[in-house]
Write a protein that holds these residues in place. Structure first.
Motif, PDB file in Angstrom:
ATOM      1  N   ARG A  36       0.833  -1.205   0.000  1.00 15.81           N
ATOM      2  CA  ARG A  36       0.000   0.000   0.000  1.00 15.81           C
ATOM      3  C   ARG A  36       0.868   1.255   0.000  1.00 15.81           C
ATOM      4  NH1 ARG A  36      -3.245   0.579   5.080  1.00 15.81           N
ATOM      5  NH2 ARG A  36      -1.309   1.492   5.777  1.00 15.81           N
ATOM      6  N   ASN A  37       1.925   1.265   0.811  1.00 15.07           N
ATOM      7  CA  ASN A  37       2.815   2.428   0.847  1.00 15.07           C
ATOM      8  C   ASN A  37       3.577   2.595  -0.460  1.00 15.07           C
ATOM      9  OD1 ASN A  37       2.059   3.163   3.407  1.00 15.07           O
ATOM     10  ND2 ASN A  37       3.700   2.015   4.394  1.00 15.07           N
ATOM     11  N   THR A  51      -6.798   2.695 -13.841  1.00 12.42           N
ATOM     12  CA  THR A  51      -7.776   2.926 -12.773  1.00 12.42           C
ATOM     13  C   THR A  51      -8.665   1.722 -12.529  1.00 12.42           C
ATOM     14  OG1 THR A  51      -9.288   3.906 -14.380  1.00 12.42           O
ATOM     15  CG2 THR A  51      -7.840   5.408 -13.144  1.00 12.42           C
ATOM     16  N   ASP A  52      -8.898   0.898 -13.526  1.00 16.30           N
ATOM     17  CA  ASP A  52      -9.737  -0.277 -13.296  1.00 16.30           C
ATOM     18  C   ASP A  52      -8.998  -1.338 -12.480  1.00 16.30           C
ATOM     19  OD1 ASP A  52      -7.982  -0.833 -15.324  1.00 16.30           O
ATOM     20  OD2 ASP A  52      -9.376  -2.058 -16.481  1.00 16.30           O
ATOM     21  N   THR A  57      -6.567  -3.879  -6.789  1.00 19.00           N
ATOM     22  CA  THR A  57      -5.407  -3.695  -5.926  1.00 19.00           C
ATOM     23  C   THR A  57      -5.839  -3.406  -4.490  1.00 19.00           C
ATOM     24  OG1 THR A  57      -4.122  -2.853  -7.776  1.00 19.00           O
ATOM     25  CG2 THR A  57      -3.308  -2.349  -5.593  1.00 19.00           C
ATOM     26  N   LYS A  58      -6.797  -2.511  -4.327  1.00 22.42           N
ATOM     27  CA  LYS A  58      -7.264  -2.189  -2.975  1.00 22.42           C
ATOM     28  C   LYS A  58      -7.956  -3.380  -2.328  1.00 22.42           C
ATOM     29  CE  LYS A  58      -7.793   2.795  -3.365  1.00 22.42           C
ATOM     30  NZ  LYS A  58      -8.724   3.921  -3.271  1.00 22.42           N
ATOM     31  N   SER A  59      -8.758  -4.105  -3.098  1.00 20.08           N
ATOM     32  CA  SER A  59      -9.440  -5.264  -2.520  1.00 20.08           C
ATOM     33  C   SER A  59      -8.444  -6.373  -2.184  1.00 20.08           C
ATOM     34  CB  SER A  59     -10.525  -5.777  -3.461  1.00 20.08           C
ATOM     35  OG  SER A  59      -9.956  -6.191  -4.687  1.00 20.08           O
ATOM     36  N   LEU A  64      -5.585  -9.361   1.974  1.00 20.84           N
ATOM     37  CA  LEU A  64      -4.333  -9.763   2.615  1.00 20.84           C
ATOM     38  C   LEU A  64      -4.298  -9.346   4.084  1.00 20.84           C
ATOM     39  CD1 LEU A  64      -1.639  -9.008  -0.117  1.00 20.84           C
ATOM     40  CD2 LEU A  64      -2.273 -11.234   0.796  1.00 20.84           C
ATOM     41  N   GLN A  65      -4.768  -8.147   4.375  1.00 18.32           N
ATOM     42  CA  GLN A  65      -4.784  -7.696   5.764  1.00 18.32           C
ATOM     43  C   GLN A  65      -5.772  -8.515   6.597  1.00 18.32           C
ATOM     44  OE1 GLN A  65      -5.433  -3.464   5.770  1.00 18.32           O
ATOM     45  NE2 GLN A  65      -3.266  -3.038   5.447  1.00 18.32           N
TER      46      GLN A  65
END
Length: 97
Positions: A36-37, A51-52, A57-59, A64-65
């Motif tokens: 993320r960083n 952008t798609d 990537t965020k999901s 993972l978290q």
């Protein structure tokens, strides 16, 4: 307390599994934060330009978290319950002898 092999040998299977879950959970959590960083820095902008793909990537980072959090909690619970079980067995051996 009676000196049995089980009271001195803490390398039981739940203890090893709990330790491995803690280690893997920590590394996965650190990898998700590092990713993320890296994505938010200037050099990461060129890697994550589409952008798609940003939604995936965020999901992926959230998944993972979440996986890391489940591993950390389960590892901590395994180690705690195994330590309590060993202590309870040792206490029962002392009182029955």
């Amino acid at each position: 307390m009676i000196e049995t092999q089980e009271t001195f040998n803490f390398t039981t299977m739940p203890f090893i599994s709990g330790t491995l879950a803690l280690i893997f959970g920590t590394f996965i959590f650190m990898f998700a934060i590092w990713r993320r960083n890296k994505r938010r820095k200037l050099t990461g902008i060129s890697e994550f330009t589409c952008t798609d793909r940003m939604v995936n990537t965020k999901s992926t980072e959230k998944l993972l978290q979440f996986l890391a959090l489940v591993l950390l909690i389960s590892g901590f619970m395994l180690i705690t319950f195994e330590a309590l079980r060993i202590e309870d067995n040792a206490a029962h051996e002392v009182t029955t002898s």
